[in-house]
Design a protein around this motif. Structure first.
Motif, short mmCIF file in Angstrom:
data_model
loop_
_atom_site.label_atom_id
_atom_site.label_comp_id
_atom_site.label_asym_id
_atom_site.label_seq_id
_atom_site.Cartn_x
_atom_site.Cartn_y
_atom_site.Cartn_z
N ALA A 11 -0.27 111.38 -1.84
CA ALA A 11 -0.03 112.08 -2.86
C ALA A 11 0.82 111.52 -3.90
O ALA A 11 0.49 111.39 -5.24
CB ALA A 11 0.77 113.38 -2.54
N ASN A 12 1.96 110.87 -3.75
CA ASN A 12 2.79 109.95 -4.61
C ASN A 12 1.79 108.98 -5.12
O ASN A 12 1.88 108.50 -6.28
CB ASN A 12 3.89 109.34 -3.76
N ASP A 13 1.11 108.08 -4.32
CA ASP A 13 0.22 107.18 -4.96
C ASP A 13 -0.67 107.84 -6.13
O ASP A 13 -0.97 107.29 -7.03
CB ASP A 13 -0.75 106.50 -3.78
N SER A 14 -1.40 108.79 -5.67
CA SER A 14 -2.20 109.25 -6.64
C SER A 14 -1.55 109.76 -7.92
O SER A 14 -2.23 109.94 -9.09
CB SER A 14 -2.94 110.87 -6.02
N LEU A 15 -0.33 110.34 -7.75
CA LEU A 15 0.40 110.49 -8.99
C LEU A 15 0.77 109.48 -9.79
O LEU A 15 0.71 109.57 -11.15
CB LEU A 15 1.88 111.43 -8.69
#
Length: 179
Positions: A11-15
């Motif tokens: 999720a962090n990478d996607s954000l």
């Protein structure tokens, strides 16, 4: 690495990738709500994100103050508490606190009520004295009631009748306010 840790990393990478596509100055937040299991809720947010702006964006998209939620209950409990402590003239909020407005309202309402109670008490004292004077010239309340009460042909009887019954309400109100 646990499934939750893997999710957070993905999720962090996607954000990070999404934030590169956003207009300059825009901030991202990801909120995952697990109904009935708040300990599993996930909130990921950009650095410098103003949570008040998130709430404002949700309100622009239809979030309402209607409906039941813990935040609103807590907020209203604070308002009621500020009104109550203001009425008691105790525990004022710190300087600059948003609750000061409600504390002041509680204090002003209490002062206004005390002024009204003082005036009603004084008026009741005078009305009681007038009732006594009128009763000295009027006979019994039952006799006056039987002969027209408020519409009695003798003005002192009509006055006595009105004062007699008005005093019940006034004295009850004073008793309620002082006990």
């Amino acid at each position: 690495m646990s499934a939750v840790q893997q999710f957070h990393e993905a999720a962090n990478d996607s954000l990070v990738k999404l934030s590169e596509l956003c207009p300059t100055g825009a901030k991202l937040a990801l909120v995952i709500v697990t109904p009935g299991e708040p300990e599993r809720d996930i909130i990921l947010e950009d650095q410098g994100l103003d949570r008040n702006e998130v709430v404002s964006a949700l309100r622009r998209r239809g979030l309402s103050i209607d409906g039941d939620n813990a935040y609103k209950r807590d907020l209203l409990d604070c308002v009621v508490g500020a009104l109550s402590t203001g009425a008691q003239n105790s525990s004022p909020p710190p300087d600059g606190h948003w609750g000061q407005r409600f504390w002041d309202i509680g204090r002003e309402e209490r002062a206004s009520s005390e002024q009204l109670l003082k005036a009603l008490t004084a008026l009741t004292q005078i009305a009681g004295e007038c009732e006594q004077i009128a009763s000295n010239y009027s006979g019994t309340i039952d006799g006056i009631f039987e002969h027209g009460g408020d519409d009695h042909e003798d003005p002192s009887c009509a006055i006595f009748h009105r004062l007699y019954y008005a005093m019940f309400d006034a004295r009850a109100a004073i008793t309620k306010a002082t006990t």
